[in-house]
Scaffold this motif. Structure first.
Motif, PDB file in Angstrom:
ATOM      1  N   ASN A 513       0.791  -1.032   0.045  1.00 37.44           N
ATOM      2  CA  ASN A 513       0.121   0.013  -0.137  1.00 37.44           C
ATOM      3  C   ASN A 513       0.787   1.062  -0.044  1.00 37.44           C
ATOM      4  OD1 ASN A 513      -2.759  -1.115  -0.292  1.00 37.44           O
ATOM      5  ND2 ASN A 513      -2.589  -1.653   2.155  1.00 37.44           N
ATOM      6  N   TYR A 514       1.892   1.464   0.811  1.00 42.96           N
ATOM      7  CA  TYR A 514       2.599   2.726   0.904  1.00 42.96           C
ATOM      8  C   TYR A 514       3.838   2.803  -0.260  1.00 42.96           C
ATOM      9  CZ  TYR A 514       6.069   0.436   4.045  1.00 42.96           C
ATOM     10  OH  TYR A 514       6.982  -0.301   4.720  1.00 42.96           O
ATOM     11  N   GLN A 689       9.875   2.947  13.699  1.00 43.98           N
ATOM     12  CA  GLN A 689       9.849   4.563  13.518  1.00 43.98           C
ATOM     13  C   GLN A 689      10.575   4.807  12.115  1.00 43.98           C
ATOM     14  OE1 GLN A 689       8.137   6.290  15.720  1.00 43.98           O
ATOM     15  NE2 GLN A 689       8.696   8.147  14.375  1.00 43.98           N
ATOM     16  N   ILE A 690      11.463   4.159  11.867  1.00 46.30           N
ATOM     17  CA  ILE A 690      12.062   4.412  10.530  1.00 46.30           C
ATOM     18  C   ILE A 690      11.128   3.801   9.450  1.00 46.30           C
ATOM     19  CG2 ILE A 690      14.136   3.611   8.963  1.00 46.30           C
ATOM     20  CD1 ILE A 690      15.641   2.788  11.294  1.00 46.30           C
ATOM     21  N   GLN A 691      10.497   2.878   9.689  1.00 47.77           N
ATOM     22  CA  GLN A 691       9.566   2.493   8.523  1.00 47.77           C
ATOM     23  C   GLN A 691       8.417   3.210   8.369  1.00 47.77           C
ATOM     24  OE1 GLN A 691       7.936  -1.553   9.489  1.00 47.77           O
ATOM     25  NE2 GLN A 691       7.114  -1.715   7.427  1.00 47.77           N
ATOM     26  N   ALA A 695       7.653   4.986   5.178  1.00 46.48           N
ATOM     27  CA  ALA A 695       6.256   4.896   4.241  1.00 46.48           C
ATOM     28  C   ALA A 695       5.388   6.254   4.327  1.00 46.48           C
ATOM     29  CB  ALA A 695       5.352   4.034   5.493  1.00 46.48           C
ATOM     30  N   GLN A 696       5.472   7.095   5.162  1.00 42.60           N
ATOM     31  CA  GLN A 696       5.208   8.551   4.932  1.00 42.60           C
ATOM     32  C   GLN A 696       5.781   9.124   3.950  1.00 42.60           C
ATOM     33  OE1 GLN A 696       2.785   9.909   7.362  1.00 42.60           O
ATOM     34  NE2 GLN A 696       2.309  11.243   5.496  1.00 42.60           N
ATOM     35  N   TRP A 697       7.066   9.103   3.785  1.00 42.20           N
ATOM     36  CA  TRP A 697       7.766   9.638   2.694  1.00 42.20           C
ATOM     37  C   TRP A 697       7.226   8.898   1.419  1.00 42.20           C
ATOM     38  CZ3 TRP A 697      13.320   7.139   1.683  1.00 42.20           C
ATOM     39  CH2 TRP A 697      13.807   7.949   0.558  1.00 42.20           C
ATOM     40  N   TRP A 698       6.960   7.752   1.151  1.00 42.91           N
ATOM     41  CA  TRP A 698       6.538   6.927  -0.267  1.00 42.91           C
ATOM     42  C   TRP A 698       5.186   7.506  -0.254  1.00 42.91           C
ATOM     43  CZ3 TRP A 698       7.624   3.541  -3.749  1.00 42.91           C
ATOM     44  CH2 TRP A 698       8.913   3.086  -3.849  1.00 42.91           C
ATOM     45  N   ARG A 699       4.294   7.749   0.711  1.00 36.46           N
ATOM     46  CA  ARG A 699       2.914   8.043   0.345  1.00 36.46           C
ATOM     47  C   ARG A 699       2.997   9.806  -0.134  1.00 36.46           C
ATOM     48  NH1 ARG A 699      -0.201  12.662   1.988  1.00 36.46           N
ATOM     49  NH2 ARG A 699      -2.422  12.166   1.901  1.00 36.46           N
ATOM     50  N   ASP A 700       3.835  10.475   0.466  1.00 35.54           N
ATOM     51  CA  ASP A 700       3.860  11.908  -0.010  1.00 35.54           C
ATOM     52  C   ASP A 700       4.476  12.145  -1.235  1.00 35.54           C
ATOM     53  OD1 ASP A 700       2.760  12.659   2.668  1.00 35.54           O
ATOM     54  OD2 ASP A 700       4.659  13.043   3.602  1.00 35.54           O
ATOM     55  N   PRO A 724       6.876  20.219  -1.947  1.00 36.69           N
ATOM     56  CA  PRO A 724       6.443  20.158  -3.501  1.00 36.69           C
ATOM     57  C   PRO A 724       7.148  19.038  -4.237  1.00 36.69           C
ATOM     58  CG  PRO A 724       8.044  21.931  -2.938  1.00 36.69           C
ATOM     59  CD  PRO A 724       7.870  21.539  -1.769  1.00 36.69           C
ATOM     60  N   LEU A 725       6.914  18.515  -4.962  1.00 42.92           N
ATOM     61  CA  LEU A 725       7.255  17.240  -5.907  1.00 42.92           C
ATOM     62  C   LEU A 725       8.861  17.503  -5.936  1.00 42.92           C
ATOM     63  CD1 LEU A 725       7.103  14.861  -7.537  1.00 42.92           C
ATOM     64  CD2 LEU A 725       6.435  16.047  -9.528  1.00 42.92           C
ATOM     65  N   ALA A 726       9.122  18.674  -6.398  1.00 45.89           N
ATOM     66  CA  ALA A 726      10.632  18.877  -6.722  1.00 45.89           C
ATOM     67  C   ALA A 726      11.437  18.669  -5.488  1.00 45.89           C
ATOM     68  CB  ALA A 726      10.834  20.486  -7.094  1.00 45.89           C
ATOM     69  N   TYR A 727      11.104  18.813  -4.260  1.00 43.92           N
ATOM     70  CA  TYR A 727      11.759  18.377  -3.221  1.00 43.92           C
ATOM     71  C   TYR A 727      12.094  16.987  -3.013  1.00 43.92           C
ATOM     72  CZ  TYR A 727      12.620  16.996   1.777  1.00 43.92           C
ATOM     73  OH  TYR A 727      13.075  16.648   2.926  1.00 43.92           O
ATOM     74  N   TYR A 728      11.094  16.207  -3.347  1.00 47.18           N
ATOM     75  CA  TYR A 728      11.316  14.631  -3.528  1.00 47.18           C
ATOM     76  C   TYR A 728      12.086  14.246  -4.394  1.00 47.18           C
ATOM     77  CZ  TYR A 728       7.241  14.898  -0.038  1.00 47.18           C
ATOM     78  OH  TYR A 728       6.385  15.553   0.943  1.00 47.18           O
TER      79      TYR A 728
END
Ligand code: GCW
Length: 741
Positions: A513-514, A689-691, A695-700, A724-728
Motif C-alpha cells: 500500500n505505501y 519508527q524508520i519504517q 512509509a510517509q515519505w513514500w506516500r507523500d 512540493p514534488l521537486a523536493y522529493y
C-alpha cells in the motif's frame, strides 16, 4: 524482591543477552510444569553417534533439551531402558520394524511417533537416512519450543521439492549485492584454515528448516571463485555444512574459460571450452565430492553468456550440465533474462526466450525462474513460465533480502507473498497445477550477513525461517509458520505470539500500500532502490525507469498488458489470461499491472481510481502506525525500582511489574509476562519508527508525483504532501546500502 533474586536476574539477563544471534534456536527454559512433563517423557535417549550427521543430531537434541528443560537428558548409544529412540532402520531394531512407513517418506523424510516397545511407550525419531533424523530432531525441538504435547505424536514429513537452496549474492571482497545485513558471512581471507563457528550455526539454522543447498557467491559472478585457491576455501565450508545435509554450489561466470583458462572464447560448442569446464569440474569434485553444481546468470544485465557466440541458453546450460553429469551435479540456469536490444515488454522476455526451449535442456539442468515476470516486486502475478515447460525441471526463486521492500529496516513478513505465489493456480490443465506443484527446486536469495542478528533486523529472521519452512512444505500456512517463529524467537506466551502474528500477517500488504498499490511496480529510486522514485525517467534503458512501468498520463495509469498493449497476458494459460485480460475480472491487487485504467474508473469500493490510489497510500501509513501501536503493548516492564541505579540513568519510579505469583527466575527465563526483552524491543521499535518515516515519505512523494500528472484534487480529508514534488525528486542517497557492483 530480595537482592539475591535481583542478582540472579541480572546474571540471567547478562548470560542471555537477547541480541537475536540465536535465531529461533534459543532453547530458553520452558514453563516449569511443562518442563516437568517433558523431562519425564525425554529422560533416556538412545541415539547413535557413528557418523557426523548422527553426532550433529544427538548434539542438537542434547543442547536443546539442556536449555529448554534445564537438565541434560541421559544419552546412550545403546540401552535397554529408554523413552526416546533416534535413528534409521539400520541403526535400530525398533526402527527397522517401521521401515515400510519410513521408506515411503523418501530420502529426506522422517517420522516422529510413539510406538509400544516391550510394553512401554517409546518416542521414535526416525528417517531413512541420518539427515532425516536430524530434521526430525529439529521438529521435536520446535514442538517443545512451542509448548506442544508429546503424548500422541504421529508426524510423517517428507518434502515434495527435492532441492531447497539459499542463493547468496556475496562478492569475494565481502560486499553483498542487495545485502542489508552487513558484510558477507564468508570470510574468504581466513578460509580454509579458520572455520568460523558461525558457519556451523548457519548450517544448524538451515538444517532446522530442511534447506539442503547453498550457493556461496553472487550470480553476478567473479570467475575467481572457480580458481583452485577459492575451491580450497569452498571445500572447507562444504566440510562444515556436510553433516547438516547442505551441499555447496557456486555461481559460475560463463566467460571463466577466457578469464581463468586463458582461452580465446567461451563458445559452448568449442571443444577446448568443453574440455576446460570438464577439467575444472573434475578438480572441484576431487576436493568436494558432494559438490552440488553451478548457478548461472547468463546474457542478463550485461553478464556473459552463450548468446555472445550466437548460441542458445540451452547450448550454454548443456555445456555445464555435461561437465557436471558424471559427478551427479546440476546446473541451475536462470531465466531472469532481458536483452538490451529487445524493445518488448520486459515482463514477456523470459517466457519468450525460454518456453520454446522446453525439451532442449539436458536432464541435469534446472531452469530457475523468479516468482514474478519482472523482479521481486512487493506484488507481482506468478511467472508465466510456471507450468509452461512440462519437459524441463523448474525451480522458483524468491528474494528474501528486501531489495524492493524497504531493506532490513522495514518490518515486512514475506510469508504471505511466498504463499500467494506457491498457491497460484497456473490452470495449464483445467484446475492446476499450482506453482508449487510444478517445482523441482526452490531458491531464496539470502538476507544473511555478518550482522549479529544475521539478517539485519530481528523480524527479517522470519523471512529466512518462512522461506525454509515453505520450501520444505509449500502447502504450509504462512500464518502458522509466523506463529511458530514468534513463539521460538520471542516467547510461546499467546499474549506475545498473537499480536506479533497479527503484525506480521498484515505487514506485506502495508508495504504494498505505501509503495506500489493496486498492481503498480518498480517505482523505487534508481540503482539502489532506496525510497520512492516514480518520476525516474531517461538513462540507458527504458525498462530501468519507473515511467516505463506506471505509464501514468493525464487520462489514467497502468501498463496495458492485454491484447491492445504488450499482450503479456497471452503467455498465461487461456483461463488465467482471460481473467487477467478483463478489467472487470482481474484481481484488484493486479489491476494496474495488466491494465491502463482511467483515473475516474469506478473501483469496487465506489471510489474513483484516483481517490482509491491516494487512499491506499494513506492506508499503508496507517497500517505501519498500527504495527507500532501493537508493538508498544509488548514493551518490557520498566526496570526494577530496587535495582541499583546506574550513574547516568535514574531509577524508574514506576512500580515493578514482575511481582506475579512466581518470579521469572522461578518460572525459568522465558517468563509469560506478555512482553519482549528490552534489547530486542528497543531495536524493533526504532526500526518501526524508520519504517513509519519512510512509509510517509513514500506516500507523500508518490502522491505529489501522481497528482502532478493526474491534475486531480486530493480526496476530502487527505492531507497534501508537506513538500512540493521537486523536493522529493531532489533527494539523493549515494551511499544507500547493498548496491550492485
Ligand atoms: O533485482 C535485480 C537486482 C540485481 C540482481 C538482479 C538479478 C544480482 O537489482 O542486483 O543482480 O536482479 O537477479 O540478477
Amino acid at each position: 524482591m530480595s537482592s539475591a533474586v535481583i542478582a540472579l536476574l541480572l546474571f540471567v539477563g547478562s548470560a542471555r543477552a537477547e541480541d537475536g544471534h540465536s535465531l529461533w534456536m534459543r532453547y530458553v527454559p520452558v514453563e516449569p510444569v511443562l518442563a516437568a512433563t517433558y523431562r519425564a517423557q525425554l529422560s533416556d535417549i538412545v541415539a547413535p553417534d557413528a557418523t557426523p550427521t548422527q553426532r550433529a543430531a544427538r548434539a542438537e537434541l542434547e543442547r536443546g533439551l539442556a536449555g529448554l528443560l534445564g537438565k541434560s537428558p541421559r544419552m546412550h548409544a545403546d540401552a535397554s531402558r529408554y523413552s526416546v529412540i533416534l535413528g534409521t532402520p539400520r541403526s535400530s531394531n525398533v526402527i527397522a520394524a517401521l521401515h515400510g512407513e519410513i521408506d515411503a517418506l523418501g530420502q529426506d523424510g522422517y517420522v516422529l511417533k510413539r510406538v509400544q516397545h516391550d510394553g512401554r511407550s517409546v518416542l521414535v525419531v526416525a528417517g531413512q537416512r541420518d539427515i532425516g533424523v536430524l530434521y526430525g530432531v529439529f521438529h521435536l525441538l520446535r514442538l517443545l519450543q512451542t509448548g506442544a504435547a508429546l503424548d500422541r505424536l504421529d508426524v510423517h514429513e517428507s518434502p515434495p521439492v527435492p532441492l531447497r537452496v539459499l542463493d547468496h549474492w556475496d562478492n569475494l571482497d565481502g560486499h553483498v549485492e542487495r545485502g542489508y545485513a552487513g558484510r558477507s558471512l564468508w570470510d574468504w581471507q581466513s578460509l580454509p584454515e579458520w572455520k568460523d563457528p558461525r558457519y556451523t550455526d548457519y548450517a544448524r539454522a538451515n538444517a532446522s528448516l530442511g534447506i539442503n543447498g547453498t550457493v556461496l557467491n553472487n550470480v553476478n559472478a567473479s570467475a575467481w571463485s572457480l580458481a583452485p585457491a577459492y575451491i580450497e576455501k569452498t571445500a572447507a565450508l562444504a566440510e562444515v555444512f556436510r553433516p547438516y545435509g547442505i551441499r555447496v554450489f557456486l555461481s559460475a561466470r560463463f566467460s571463466a574459460p577466457i578469464e581463468l583458462g586463458g582461452l580465446k572464447t567461451a563458445d559452448p560448442l568449442d571443444p577446448a571450452v568443453q574440455r576446460w569446464w570438464r577439467d575444472r569440474v573434475a578438480d572441484i569434485y576431487a576436493r568436494i565430492p558432494d559438490f552440488g553444481g553451478f548457478l548461472v546468470k547468463a546474457n542478463s544485465e550485461g553478464q556473459p553468456g552463450p548468446q555472445d557466440y550466437g548460441r542458445s541458453h540451452a547450448d550454454g546450460a548443456n555445456l555445464l550440465a555435461d561437465a557436471l553429469a558424471p559427478h551427479g551435479g546440476v546446473v541451475m540456469w536462470r531465466a531472469f533474462v532481458y536483452a538490451h536490444d529487445v524493445p518488448a515488454d520486459r515482463a514477456t522476455q523470459a517466457y519468450t526466450e525460454f518456453a520454446g526451449l522446453d525439451g532442449a535442456f539436458h536432464p541435469n539442468v534446472i531452469v530457475q525462474v523468479k516468482n514474478g515476470p519482472i523482479d521481486f516486486q512487493p506484488r507481482e502475478p506468478f511467472h508465466p513460465l510456471f507450468g509452461a515447460m512440462p519437459r524441463t525441471p523448474l525451480m522458483l526463486e524468491f528474494q528474501l533480502t528486501k531489495e524492493y521492500l524497504g531493506f532490513a529496516t522495514h518490518l515486512v513478513y514475506l510469508g504471505p507473498l511466498f504463499e500467494e505465489v506457491l498457491r497460484a493456480d497456473t490452470r495449464r490443465h483445467g484446475a492446476g497445477p499450482t506453482v508449487a506443484e510444478t517445482l523441482a527446486g526452490i531458491a531464496g536469495v539470502a538476507n544473511i550477513g555478518s550482522d549479529r542478528t544475521w539478517t539485519g533486523s530481528h523480524f527479517d529472521q522470519a523471512n529466512w525461517y518462512a522461506f525454509g519452512r515453505l520450501a520444505w512444505n509449500p502447502q504450509a500456512s504462512a500464518r502458522d509458520i509466523a506463529a511458530d517463529w514468534a513463539a521460538m524467537t520471542f516467547s510461546p506466551d499467546p499474549a506475545v505470539v498473537q499480536p506479533i502474528v497479527g503484525m506480521m500477517m498484515g505487514s506485506r500488504e502495508a508495504a504494498v500500500n505505501y509503495m506500489t498499490p493496486l498492481g503498480l511496480h518498480h517505482l523505487m529510486a534508481r540503482g539502489h532502490h532506496y525510497g520512492p522514485g516514480p518520476w525516474v525517467d531517461g538513462g540507458p534503458r527504458a525498462d530501468w525507469t519507473s515511467v516505463y512501468y506506471h505509464r501514468a498520463d493525464r487520462d489514467g495509469i497502468g501498463f496495458d498488458r492485454t491484447a491492445s498493449g504488450s499482450n503479456a497476458v497471452a503467455q498465461y494459460s487461456p483461463d488465467v489470461a482471460a481473467t487477467y485480460a478483463d478489467v472487470a475480472k482481474v484481481p484488484e491487487p493486479l489491476l494496474l499491472w495488466f491494465h491502463h485504467v482511467p483515473w475516474d474508473h469506478r473501483m469496487p469500493s465506489g471510489r474513483t481510481l484516483w481517490d482509491e490510489l491516494v487512499s491506499r497510500y494513506s492506508l499503508g501509513v496507517r497500517q505501519v502506525k498500527a504495527m507500532q501501536a501493537t508493538w508498544a503493548t509488548l514493551a518490557p516492564p520498566p526496570a526494577n525500582a530496587d535495582a541499583p541505579a546506574s550513574a547516568t540513568e535514574p531509577a524508574p519510579v514506576t512500580e515493578p511489574a514482575l511481582a506475579t505469583e512466581r518470579s521469572p527466575v522461578e518460572r525459568g527465563s522465558a517468563p509469560l509476562t506478555g512482553s519482549i526483552d528490552p534489547q530486542r524491543h528497543a531495536q524493533v521499535a526504532a526500526y518501526l519508527q524508520i519504517q513509519l518515516r519512510e512509509a510517509q515519505w513514500w506516500r507523500d512523494a508518490s502522491i505529489a508525483y501522481f497528482q502532478s500528472i493526474s491534475g486531480r484534487p486530493l480526496p476530502p480529508g487527505e492531507p497534501a504532501p508537506p513538500h512540493p514534488l521537486a523536493y522529493y525528486e531532489a533527494l539523493q542517497f549515494p551511499s544507500a546500502p547493498g548496491d550492485g557492483r
